[in-house]
Design an enzyme around this catalytic site. Structure first.
Site, PDB file in Angstrom:
ATOM      1  N   THR A 132      -2.152   1.881  -7.964  1.00 11.81           N
ATOM      2  CA  THR A 132      -3.330   2.471  -8.605  1.00 11.81           C
ATOM      3  C   THR A 132      -2.915   3.477  -9.672  1.00 11.81           C
ATOM      4  O   THR A 132      -3.487   3.516 -10.766  1.00 11.81           O
ATOM      5  CB  THR A 132      -4.204   3.160  -7.545  1.00 11.81           C
ATOM      6  OG1 THR A 132      -4.584   2.195  -6.552  1.00 11.81           O
ATOM      7  CG2 THR A 132      -5.451   3.751  -8.173  1.00 11.81           C
ATOM      8  N   SER A 163       0.840  -1.196   0.000  1.00 11.96           N
ATOM      9  CA  SER A 163       0.000   0.000   0.000  1.00 11.96           C
ATOM     10  C   SER A 163       0.876   1.249   0.000  1.00 11.96           C
ATOM     11  O   SER A 163       1.806   1.375   0.786  1.00 11.96           O
ATOM     12  CB  SER A 163      -0.907   0.013   1.234  1.00 11.96           C
ATOM     13  OG  SER A 163      -1.698   1.174   1.256  1.00 11.96           O
ATOM     14  N   GLY A 164       0.565   2.196  -0.921  1.00 11.22           N
ATOM     15  CA  GLY A 164       1.329   3.427  -1.033  1.00 11.22           C
ATOM     16  C   GLY A 164       2.465   3.353  -2.018  1.00 11.22           C
ATOM     17  O   GLY A 164       3.193   4.329  -2.204  1.00 11.22           O
ATOM     18  N   GLU A 172       2.003  -8.326   2.585  1.00  9.79           N
ATOM     19  CA  GLU A 172       1.780  -7.454   3.738  1.00  9.79           C
ATOM     20  C   GLU A 172       2.304  -8.093   5.002  1.00  9.79           C
ATOM     21  O   GLU A 172       2.017  -9.261   5.298  1.00  9.79           O
ATOM     22  CB  GLU A 172       0.284  -7.131   3.909  1.00  9.79           C
ATOM     23  CG  GLU A 172      -0.240  -6.120   2.913  1.00  9.79           C
ATOM     24  CD  GLU A 172      -1.609  -5.572   3.299  1.00  9.79           C
ATOM     25  OE1 GLU A 172      -2.150  -6.019   4.319  1.00  9.79           O
ATOM     26  OE2 GLU A 172      -2.123  -4.706   2.575  1.00  9.79           O
ATOM     27  N   ASN A 183      -1.014   5.216   3.104  1.00  9.85           N
ATOM     28  CA  ASN A 183      -1.399   5.718   1.781  1.00  9.85           C
ATOM     29  C   ASN A 183      -2.731   6.451   1.907  1.00  9.85           C
ATOM     30  O   ASN A 183      -3.664   5.948   2.523  1.00  9.85           O
ATOM     31  CB  ASN A 183      -1.515   4.539   0.795  1.00  9.85           C
ATOM     32  CG  ASN A 183      -1.783   4.999  -0.625  1.00  9.85           C
ATOM     33  OD1 ASN A 183      -1.796   6.195  -0.903  1.00  9.85           O
ATOM     34  ND2 ASN A 183      -2.009   4.050  -1.510  1.00  9.85           N
ATOM     35  N   GLY A 223       0.065  -6.088  -2.488  1.00 11.56           N
ATOM     36  CA  GLY A 223       1.347  -6.760  -2.375  1.00 11.56           C
ATOM     37  C   GLY A 223       1.457  -7.510  -1.058  1.00 11.56           C
ATOM     38  O   GLY A 223       0.538  -7.532  -0.236  1.00 11.56           O
ATOM     39  N   SER A 269      -5.439   4.277  -0.653  1.00 11.73           N
ATOM     40  CA  SER A 269      -5.063   2.864  -0.677  1.00 11.73           C
ATOM     41  C   SER A 269      -6.215   2.017  -1.212  1.00 11.73           C
ATOM     42  O   SER A 269      -7.361   2.135  -0.775  1.00 11.73           O
ATOM     43  CB  SER A 269      -4.703   2.405   0.739  1.00 11.73           C
ATOM     44  OG  SER A 269      -4.430   1.026   0.758  1.00 11.73           O
ATOM     45  N   SER A 270      -5.892   1.139  -2.195  1.00 10.90           N
ATOM     46  CA  SER A 270      -6.894   0.207  -2.714  1.00 10.90           C
ATOM     47  C   SER A 270      -7.129  -0.882  -1.680  1.00 10.90           C
ATOM     48  O   SER A 270      -6.195  -1.584  -1.298  1.00 10.90           O
ATOM     49  CB  SER A 270      -6.421  -0.411  -4.032  1.00 10.90           C
ATOM     50  OG  SER A 270      -6.252   0.568  -5.017  1.00 10.90           O
TER      51      SER A 270
END
Length: 1083
Positions: free
Chosen positions: A115, A110-111, A395, A160, A393, A163-164
């Protein structure tokens, strides 16, 4: 980053190494150094073969303009510096030209910019594909799906701001020309728990905040909402409701516009907003504990008004929804029994309902978008596909739970397919080129995948078994089962395993897996609940009963006629099926990879934290990827490209090689004395084992290029100067011939001009000589005549001189003057001006200059004569009026502003007709003021306070009388002999001051001077002066000043007149008395 000026090769104009495969040595530190060096120079992209490593810059870079897209369009992937455009163009052209389905896999934590990377891919595809109304509509719908899905699927986290919180795979379908004709979106594992709870400093999904901030208050009131997010329990617990980098108001407009472009109807958009509003209101529902008679715990809804609002939005009865929230129906021996829920269970049911509504709404949105962008049925069999996978990704958080376990399982599968496809691609190329395949040692993570997903024995299977097993089950029993079944597995660790009993870093309520990217500790708390993902049947049925059109579609299991006792699939098993299908989908396509890296946790530009980047490099398996690509031969290139680049290193191949490119490459390697073990010849490519050789070749190429550039420059300069010399020589010949012709023409013209001048001067000299002779002859004849005339005159004068008188000259002069005077006077008689006395004498006849003084004198005499003639015609009354006007003119002309207005108005004198008033007739007999010169109503100014009192002012030949206007009672009688001065101001007011001598016994003199306001100021002052002069023999002084002095009751008062801006009405004034000062203002 210096953008691409012309064609930039992979080895030129780059900082560090553009392709990590060429690093030497291949170590993690060298890899990180290369990434950091490129990042510092804003070169955020690096290749690992055909994999793009992207480091998030956290700032806008000029890398995504239309010009850059055009530069990467239809170019070889290694022809320009690394870029997402390059790998996208490679995938797009392979799909279009070679008919190979493609997929681009984007991964990272994330970040890291996943996206944004997917947006860049969409932007590039939209730019390079064809144009047309239908195509542009499909492009716009595909592009607008991004902001809609971001609003409903993205959230602000600590790492983020956008973040998705779900995985997304989009298949973009193209026709045979490479134009997009539609697409299909698949989502994976939405983090629906974020609806009800968020960590500190995070937010729920963007759409909630956009709805509250972007919608107007009237629309919000219809949805039973208020604008501020702090009013809702689901949004205010984390302490973060606003994000500096996001504009919720503007984003809401973009989302709504995007939904309309995709094809959502107004009714559908309204229904979506109603469900979102229902979720927010349900989050505010509170419960109050209530003990039951049987000793169990129950509860009641504390704020029933909020539930009523939800019922209004969903279209269900209050009784049904409240009953579903605080009670649960349980099947006991075939009978359905309702049991009360405790406060904790009711809150769990409420949160589960909200999460279920949002999760199913999100799935419905995906389905609705797919319906809009799907390919037409007549084209489905003729399309090519490019897939874009934007998925979470690997985590590793401080507290890892079921979500991280599922996400890391997905990444293990992606790493497995990545290594397999990469090795497969390498092996296929070696076989195709006839190069002996070299075995590659790498970490095969299939053993970890089996540990997680193996049928009946994997962790997911054991988790489902524990969820479905009857009896008392809990997270602790699940961990015991794992310890029993997986204890011997080399990649599973737990405190109960013999190999880890002394490991105090392992808590008793957790297990650890050794993933390909490192060890991850998972806390088992919540594993069973999250995997079960149960929603009470009563809530499903309550939702199905609602009149809201979408709820029946979202909760089909709530239909009593179609209800089934079959337990729904668990979250883990559903995700396993989705991942399996995804892997099959990816395996059927040609893969391309984008690995996204976050440089720091503070989201600061130009700052790279090596530890954070090292952590991600390991989790993304980048070093494993480099080692696989480096196994055997590190670099390979087609013979024509290699020959074109290095042809200057061999005399035989420079500057042209017309034979087989492979032979030319062999000549180059022989000329450079490269050992044979350093390279191998394939069928179409040269394979180089060590990157150092490639860098040496580049160094030799640069040196040779410098030598060739110098030589080419020398030859070019020689050719250039030789050509310049020939041009200068040819130019000299031309210039010389032109100059000789010019000089000859110039000399000829000069000679011709000289001859013409000599001729002109000669002809002129002759003409002047002839003219002089003719003039001389003419003067002789003229002189002869003159002499003859004078001679004859002399003879005559000599003969008649005795007969002339000596006074003839003066007589002739007098005769001429007399004739001139006579003529002037006769002309004057015919042209005399008008007899009117007011007419001017501008038309007086003009006189000779000799008679100018006489003419002016006659003009004055004539004017006086005609005025006298006019006066003789007037009677005595008119003469008196004119005399009064004359005196008024002498007094006020140019001194009083109201004088010009009074000129045409005749003086009337008696304005109140006193002669016919009986009271006056009685009065004047006692005062002997029979003859009235002036009478009118005036305002007398009070000396003490400036107030005005209406009085009748009568001016007789003996005195000035001040009377009461109604009774004509005598107030004051002022003899004319007492008036020695009259004062007025130069302004438009109507005030006059009568200054009096002090006389004993006279009441008026004791009071002091009088101030009157009259509309006939000019007339009263003029007539007063006249009658005083006739009575006393001396006229009173008339004083016209803005400031003057008056005597009031024995004291001297300064009277000041003050003019105001603009017009005043009827001379109205405002009078203020302050001590020995009287201020008079125009008003």
């Amino acid at each position: 980053m210096a953008l691409h000026h012309g064609t930039l090769q992979i080895f030129q104009n780059n900082v560090g190494v553009s392709d990590a495969v060429l690093l030497d040595p291949v170590t993690e530190e060298v890899f990180l150094d290369n990434l950091e060096k490129r990042f510092e120079h804003q070169q955020i992209y690096t290749y690992i073969g055909n994999v793009v490593v992207s480091v998030n810059p956290y700032e806008k870079l000029p890398l995504y303009s239309h010009a850059v897209i055009e530069e990467y369009r239809s170019r070889n992937i290694y022809e320009l510096p690394p870029h997402i455009y390059a790998i996208t163009d490679e995938a797009y052209r392979s799909m279009r030209d070679k008919n190979l389905d493609q997929c681009i896999i984007i991964s990272g934590e994330s970040g890291a910019g996943k996206t944004e990377a997917s947006k860049v891919i969409m932007q590039y595809v939209a730019e390079v594909s064809g144009k047309g109304q239908d195509i542009d509509q499909v492009k716009e719908q595909l592009l607008q799906s991004n902001p809609v899905l971001e609003a409903f699927g993205n959230a602000k986290t600590t790492r983020n701001d956008n973040s998705s919180r779900f995985g997304k795979y989009m298949d973009i379908e193209f026709d045979f020309k490479g134009d997009p004709v539609g697409g299909v979106i698949t989502n994976y594992l939405l983090e629906k728990s974020r609806v009800a709870t968020q960590n500190s400093g995070e937010r729920s999904f963007h759409i909630f905040y956009q709805l509250l901030q972007g919608m107007d208050e009237d629309r919000l009131a219809e949805l039973k909402l208020v604008p501020l997010a702090n009013n809702y329990s689901f949004l205010n617990k984390s302490g973060c409701v606003e994000v500096d980098t996001r504009d919720d108001v503007e984003d809401f407009k973009v989302v709504k516009n995007g939904m309309e472009i995709i094809g959502f109807t107004t009714e559908e958009i309204q229904m979506v907003f109603q469900l979102l509003a229902s979720i927010l209101n349900l989050g505010n529902v509170e419960f109050l504990a209530r003990p039951n008679a049987d000793g169990t715990d129950g509860c009641d809804v504390l704020n029933i008004k909020v539930v009523q609002d939800v019922c209004h939005l969903l279209g269900c009865s209050l009784e049904t929804l409240v009953g579903a929230l605080i009670q649960r129906t349980v099947a006991v021996k075939g009978d359905m029994v309702k049991t009360d829920l405790s406060v904790g269970d009711a809150m769990y049911a409420r949160d589960a309902l909200c999460k279920a509504i949002y999760n199913r709404l999100f799935t419905w949105l995906i389905k609705r978008i797919n319906d809009s962008i799907k390919v037409r049925e007549d084209m489905q069999s003729r399309t090519k596909v490019m897939g874009v996978l934007d998925i979470y990704g690997f985590e590793v958080l401080e507290n890892n739970s079921f979500e991280q376990f599922i996400i890391n399982y997905c990444n293990e599968k992606l790493q497995q397919i990545f290594i397999e496809l990469t090795l497969k691609e390498e092996q296929e190329e070696y076989i195709k080129e006839g190069i002996e395949w070299i075995h590659v040692d790498y970490f095969n993570n299939s053993v970890i995948c089996d540990l997680i997903e193996k049928q009946n024995l994997g962790i997911l299977a054991l988790l489902d078994e524990e969820c479905l097993r009857p009896g008392n089950t809990s997270d602790k029993t699940f961990l015991d089962k794992l310890d029993d079944r997986c204890a011997k597995h080399p990649h599973y660790e737990s405190r109960k395993c013999k190999k880890n009993q002394s490991d105090k870093s392992l808590p008793h309520d957790a297990f650890r897996l050794r993933h390909y990217a490192g060890n991850v500790l998972y806390k088992i708390s919540g594993f069973l609940d999250k995997n079960n993902d149960l929603l009470f049947r009563d809530l499903s049925q309550a939702m199905h009963k609602c009149s809201h059109k979408m709820l029946k579609e979202l909760f089909p299991e709530g239909n009593p006629t179609e209800s089934s006792l079959k337990r729904p699939a668990t979250a883990g098993s559903q995700f396993k099926i989705s991942v399996t299908e995804l892997m099959k989908n990816l395996s059927s396509k040609n893969p391309n990879y984008i690995r996204c890296i976050k440089p720091n946790d503070s989201k600061q530009p130009r700052s790279l934290d090596r530890e954070i980047v090292k952590h991600q490099v390991r989790y993304l398996g980048l070093m494993e990827n480099v080692r696989v690509r480096r196994a055997g031969y590190a670099f390979r290139q087609a013979y024509p490209l290699f020959l074109f680049r290095y042809k200057m290193l061999a005399p035989e191949t420079w500057p042209y090689w017309t034979s087989d490119p492979k032979d030319g490459v062999e000549k180059i390697l022989q000329a450079q004395e490269i050992p044979k073990e350093e390279f191998a010849f394939g069928k179409t490519k040269i394979f180089i084992r060590n990157p150092r050789l490639l860098f040496d070749m580049e160094q030799r190429r640069r040196e040779r290029m410098h030598y060739l550039a110098t030589k080419i420059r020398a030859v070019w300069l020689g050719y250039k100067h030789q050509k310049l010399y020939k041009r200068m020589k040819a130019s000299q010949v031309v210039i010389s011939s032109r100059f000789r012709g010019y000089w000859a023409r110039k000399r000829y013209l000069k000679t011709k001009q000289s001859v013409l001048i000599i001729q002109c001067y000669t002809r002129g000299w002759k003409a002047r000589k002839l003219l002089a002779g003719m003039k001389y002859e003419k003067r002789v004849l003229w002189a002869n005549k003159i002499i003859y005339k004078y001679y004859r005159g002399w003879k005559v004068r000599l003969q008649y001189q005795p007969k002339f008188r000596r006074i003839a000259g003066p007589k002739i002069s007098r005769f001429m003057i007399t004739a001139l005077k006579r003529k002037y006077l006769l002309n004057l008689r015919k042209n005399l001006p008008s007899m009117a006395p007011v007419a001017n004498c501008e038309d007086w006849p003009q006189s000779p200059r000799r008679l100018k003084e006489t003419s002016d004198l006659l003009k004055k005499i004539f004017h006086r004569w005609r005025c006298a003639k006019y006066r003789n015609k007037l009677d005595e009354a008119k003469k008196n009026r004119l005399r009064e006007k004359m005196i008024a003119s002498n007094l006020f002309r140019g001194k009083k502003e109201t004088y010009q207005v009074s000129v045409p108005v005749p003086f009337k004198g008696d304005y109140v007709d006193t002669s016919s008033n009986i009271k006056w007739q009685k009065l004047y007999k006692s005062t002997q003021d029979a003859y009235v010169v002036f009478a009118d109503n005036v305002n007398k100014v009070n000396r003490a306070d400036g107030k005005m009192v209406s009085k009748l002012l009568v001016l007789s030949t003996q005195a000035v009388l001040v009377l009461d206007p109604k009774s004509l009672a005598l107030k004051y009688r002022i003899p004319l002999s007492m008036i020695y001065k009259i004062s007025v101001s130069p302004f438009k007011d109507n005030l006059c001051i009568f200054h009096l001598h002090k006389e004993n016994g006279v009441v008026a003199s004791k009071k002091g001077d009088f101030i009157f306001s009259t509309n006939h100021l000019i007339e009263v002052v003029t007539k007063t002066q006249m009658v005083v002069q006739n009575s006393v023999g001396k006229p009173p002084e008339v004083q016209i000043l803005p400031q003057l002095h008056a005597e009031f009751k024995g004291s001297t008062v300064e009277v000041s007149f003050k003019k105001t801006q603009g017009e005043i009405a009827n001379g109205s004034v405002k009078i203020l008395r302050k001590g020995n000062r009287l201020d008079i203002f125009e008003s």
